[in-house]
Design a protein around this motif. Structure first.
Motif, mmCIF file in Angstrom:
data_model
loop_
_atom_site.group_PDB
_atom_site.id
_atom_site.type_symbol
_atom_site.label_atom_id
_atom_site.label_comp_id
_atom_site.label_asym_id
_atom_site.label_seq_id
_atom_site.Cartn_x
_atom_site.Cartn_y
_atom_site.Cartn_z
ATOM 1 N N TRP A 70 38.130 61.121 -20.194
ATOM 2 C CA TRP A 70 39.297 60.953 -21.029
ATOM 3 C C TRP A 70 39.405 59.487 -21.409
ATOM 4 C CZ3 TRP A 70 42.406 63.871 -23.760
ATOM 5 C CH2 TRP A 70 43.604 63.320 -24.242
ATOM 6 N N ALA A 71 39.823 59.096 -22.631
ATOM 7 C CA ALA A 71 40.174 60.012 -23.688
ATOM 8 C C ALA A 71 39.016 60.064 -24.682
ATOM 9 C CB ALA A 71 41.444 59.537 -24.383
ATOM 10 N N PHE A 72 38.249 61.132 -24.592
ATOM 11 C CA PHE A 72 37.129 61.396 -25.489
ATOM 12 C C PHE A 72 36.107 60.254 -25.486
ATOM 13 C CE2 PHE A 72 40.361 64.332 -26.751
ATOM 14 C CZ PHE A 72 39.653 65.501 -26.967
ATOM 15 N N ARG A 73 35.636 59.949 -24.275
ATOM 16 C CA ARG A 73 34.621 58.920 -24.099
ATOM 17 C C ARG A 73 33.377 59.513 -23.441
ATOM 18 N NH1 ARG A 73 36.427 53.459 -24.181
ATOM 19 N NH2 ARG A 73 38.251 53.392 -25.509
ATOM 20 N N TRP A 74 32.234 59.022 -23.885
ATOM 21 C CA TRP A 74 30.982 59.297 -23.193
ATOM 22 C C TRP A 74 30.608 58.079 -22.349
ATOM 23 C CZ3 TRP A 74 29.894 64.078 -22.982
ATOM 24 C CH2 TRP A 74 29.970 64.925 -24.103
ATOM 25 N N ARG A 96 31.905 58.012 -36.584
ATOM 26 C CA ARG A 96 30.600 57.387 -36.415
ATOM 27 C C ARG A 96 30.036 57.597 -35.012
ATOM 28 N NH1 ARG A 96 30.482 51.385 -38.878
ATOM 29 N NH2 ARG A 96 28.294 51.695 -38.349
ATOM 30 N N SER A 97 30.795 58.245 -34.159
ATOM 31 C CA SER A 97 30.399 58.372 -32.761
ATOM 32 C C SER A 97 29.554 59.616 -32.517
ATOM 33 C CB SER A 97 31.628 58.324 -31.862
ATOM 34 O OG SER A 97 32.499 59.412 -32.151
ATOM 35 N N PHE A 98 29.474 60.091 -31.277
ATOM 36 C CA PHE A 98 28.372 60.955 -30.854
ATOM 37 C C PHE A 98 28.812 62.275 -30.211
ATOM 38 C CE2 PHE A 98 27.542 56.462 -30.350
ATOM 39 C CZ PHE A 98 26.352 56.276 -31.034
ATOM 40 N N THR A 99 27.913 63.236 -30.313
ATOM 41 C CA THR A 99 27.954 64.406 -29.446
ATOM 42 C C THR A 99 26.973 64.161 -28.304
ATOM 43 O OG1 THR A 99 26.170 65.554 -30.605
ATOM 44 C CG2 THR A 99 28.427 65.908 -31.415
ATOM 45 N N ARG A 117 17.522 44.291 -15.533
ATOM 46 C CA ARG A 117 16.711 44.552 -14.337
ATOM 47 C C ARG A 117 17.096 45.843 -13.628
ATOM 48 N NH1 ARG A 117 16.793 43.284 -8.836
ATOM 49 N NH2 ARG A 117 18.855 42.337 -9.021
ATOM 50 N N LEU A 118 18.409 46.138 -13.570
ATOM 51 C CA LEU A 118 18.880 47.270 -12.771
ATOM 52 C C LEU A 118 19.327 48.464 -13.597
ATOM 53 C CD1 LEU A 118 21.007 45.380 -10.083
ATOM 54 C CD2 LEU A 118 18.636 46.128 -9.917
ATOM 55 N N GLY A 119 19.943 48.219 -14.758
ATOM 56 C CA GLY A 119 20.413 49.359 -15.527
ATOM 57 C C GLY A 119 21.286 48.977 -16.704
ATOM 58 N N ILE A 120 21.782 50.012 -17.371
ATOM 59 C CA ILE A 120 22.589 49.884 -18.583
ATOM 60 C C ILE A 120 23.784 50.827 -18.475
ATOM 61 C CG2 ILE A 120 22.622 50.153 -21.103
ATOM 62 C CD1 ILE A 120 19.511 49.908 -20.977
ATOM 63 N N VAL A 121 24.951 50.364 -18.887
ATOM 64 C CA VAL A 121 26.145 51.214 -18.957
ATOM 65 C C VAL A 121 26.659 51.197 -20.393
ATOM 66 C CG1 VAL A 121 28.488 51.638 -18.143
ATOM 67 C CG2 VAL A 121 26.781 50.682 -16.579
ATOM 68 N N ILE A 122 26.787 52.380 -20.988
ATOM 69 C CA ILE A 122 27.322 52.516 -22.342
ATOM 70 C C ILE A 122 28.601 53.336 -22.282
ATOM 71 C CG2 ILE A 122 26.916 53.498 -24.637
ATOM 72 C CD1 ILE A 122 23.901 53.008 -24.113
ATOM 73 N N ASN A 123 29.633 52.815 -22.913
ATOM 74 C CA ASN A 123 30.938 53.464 -22.987
ATOM 75 C C ASN A 123 31.269 53.596 -24.465
ATOM 76 O OD1 ASN A 123 33.702 53.943 -23.198
ATOM 77 N ND2 ASN A 123 34.321 52.304 -21.802
ATOM 78 N N ASP A 124 31.241 54.830 -24.975
ATOM 79 C CA ASP A 124 31.543 54.998 -26.400
ATOM 80 C C ASP A 124 32.194 56.346 -26.649
ATOM 81 O OD1 ASP A 124 31.640 54.372 -29.172
ATOM 82 O OD2 ASP A 124 29.760 53.269 -29.001
ATOM 83 N N LEU A 125 32.557 56.575 -27.885
ATOM 84 C CA LEU A 125 33.431 57.678 -28.258
ATOM 85 C C LEU A 125 32.700 59.009 -28.428
ATOM 86 C CD1 LEU A 125 35.420 55.682 -30.929
ATOM 87 C CD2 LEU A 125 36.278 56.358 -28.685
ATOM 88 N N HIS A 126 33.443 60.071 -28.217
ATOM 89 C CA HIS A 126 32.987 61.436 -28.470
ATOM 90 C C HIS A 126 33.545 61.878 -29.831
ATOM 91 C CE1 HIS A 126 33.581 65.979 -27.369
ATOM 92 N NE2 HIS A 126 32.583 65.803 -28.217
ATOM 93 N N ARG A 127 32.678 62.249 -30.725
ATOM 94 C CA ARG A 127 33.111 62.711 -32.056
ATOM 95 C C ARG A 127 33.733 64.105 -31.935
ATOM 96 N NH1 ARG A 127 28.577 62.688 -34.247
ATOM 97 N NH2 ARG A 127 28.182 64.837 -34.843
ATOM 98 N N HIS A 128 35.028 64.168 -32.124
ATOM 99 C CA HIS A 128 35.768 65.416 -31.901
ATOM 100 C C HIS A 128 37.011 65.400 -32.784
ATOM 101 C CE1 HIS A 128 38.280 68.374 -29.759
ATOM 102 N NE2 HIS A 128 37.154 68.843 -29.240
ATOM 103 N N GLN A 173 28.179 65.786 -38.512
ATOM 104 C CA GLN A 173 27.189 64.745 -38.263
ATOM 105 C C GLN A 173 27.857 63.368 -38.320
ATOM 106 O OE1 GLN A 173 24.251 65.270 -41.327
ATOM 107 N NE2 GLN A 173 25.591 64.553 -42.956
ATOM 108 N N ARG A 174 27.181 62.378 -37.804
ATOM 109 C CA ARG A 174 27.723 61.036 -37.745
ATOM 110 C C ARG A 174 27.958 60.466 -39.144
ATOM 111 N NH1 ARG A 174 24.492 56.837 -34.753
ATOM 112 N NH2 ARG A 174 26.545 55.809 -34.799
ATOM 113 N N SER A 175 29.099 59.819 -39.326
ATOM 114 C CA SER A 175 29.382 59.151 -40.593
ATOM 115 C C SER A 175 28.506 57.905 -40.726
ATOM 116 C CB SER A 175 30.855 58.744 -40.658
ATOM 117 O OG SER A 175 31.107 57.924 -41.775
ATOM 118 N N LYS A 176 28.132 57.606 -41.969
ATOM 119 C CA LYS A 176 27.363 56.392 -42.251
ATOM 120 C C LYS A 176 28.234 55.298 -42.882
ATOM 121 C CE LYS A 176 23.053 58.969 -42.923
ATOM 122 N NZ LYS A 176 21.956 59.295 -43.869
ATOM 123 N N ASP A 177 29.533 55.563 -43.038
ATOM 124 C CA ASP A 177 30.436 54.571 -43.622
ATOM 125 C C ASP A 177 30.581 53.365 -42.694
ATOM 126 O OD1 ASP A 177 30.824 56.252 -45.732
ATOM 127 O OD2 ASP A 177 32.716 57.077 -44.987
#
Length: 234
Positions: free
Chosen positions: A224-228, A199-202, A158-169, A6-10
């Motif tokens: 790559w490298a482990f990004r959502w 702290r990142s996501f599945t 107005r048009l959208g959202i782009v999120i670039n974040d890490l994959h917890r692995h 699960q995600r770390s809370k630190d």
């Protein structure tokens, strides 16, 4: 493994909105190098391209939320120029010290304005933009905070959202742990880089968060490298 269940809370050292000085400068310098060499920048520009092609026009107004030192703004601007698109930006960060550094680093870009702002303030969504981007930003928040953040971004964009974040692995965690211990000169990077993975996501977690925020139409893709890449087109 239990460490990754699960995600770390630190909290990360970067979460201190008063962090400043040479340690901050060194940290931002190393993060720029890490993102360039590990290919993470592409995740944001690729998502941006997906939204832009749905609503072709000559110029777009982009809000880069949690902009840090402004590296991704320059990456997006260079990419846009190669595609003969004009982008105007507002870089938003809650740390005034970071905004001040970003303004100096991108002083050659007249198409950028800067805001010191908290994404949870009611006035945050008052300034409307075409697209909001977040790169390595969302993992700093709890799931419930993220739901509020996403709702705020929906109201702002107005048009959208782009999120670039890490994959917890496990591989991402141990790889960056070793690399930063060997090569980093920043205590902040040595502490935060591996913690940010924890702290990142599945993908399942992202789906749950997005549904809780009221989104039904979105795309989540792994890079790559482990990004959502989370792309939301309105």
């Amino acid at each position: 493994m239990r460490l990754f269940a699960q995600r770390s809370k630190d909290k990360e050292l970067m979460d201190d909105l008063n962090c400043s000085g040479e340690e901050l400068v060194q940290t931002l310098r190393e993060l720029r190098t890490i993102n360039r060499w590990l290919g993470g920048n592409y995740v944001t520009t690729n998502g941006l391209a997906e939204i832009i092609k749905k609503d072709p026009q000559n110029s777009f107004f982009i809000a880069d939320i949690g902009c840090g030192g402004g590296d991704m703004i320059r990456v997006m601007d260079d990419w846009a120029k190669s595609k003969k698109k004009a982008l105007n930006f507002v870089g938003v960060d809650a740390n005034k010290n970071i905004i001040d550094l970003a303004a100096v680093r991108l002083a050659d870009m007249p198409n950028v304005t800067w805001r010191v702002g908290n994404v949870f303030d009611g006035e945050f969504s008052e300034e409307k933009v075409d697209i909001s981007t977040c790169t390595l930003f969302t993992h700093h928040f709890t799931d419930s905070e993220l739901v509020g953040l996403l709702k705020s971004l929906r109201a702002k964009s107005r048009l959208g959202i782009v999120i670039n974040d890490l994959h917890r692995h496990w591989f991402a965690y141990y790889s960056i742990l070793v690399l930063t211990k060997l090569f980093s000169k920043s205590k902040m990077v040595q502490n935060d880089a591996s913690l940010s993975v924890l702290r990142s996501f599945t993908k399942t977690e992202w789906i749950k968060i997005l549904h809780s925020a009221g989104f039904e139409n979105f795309e989540i893709s792994w890079h790559w490298a482990f990004r959502w890449q989370v792309t939301i087109i309105f």
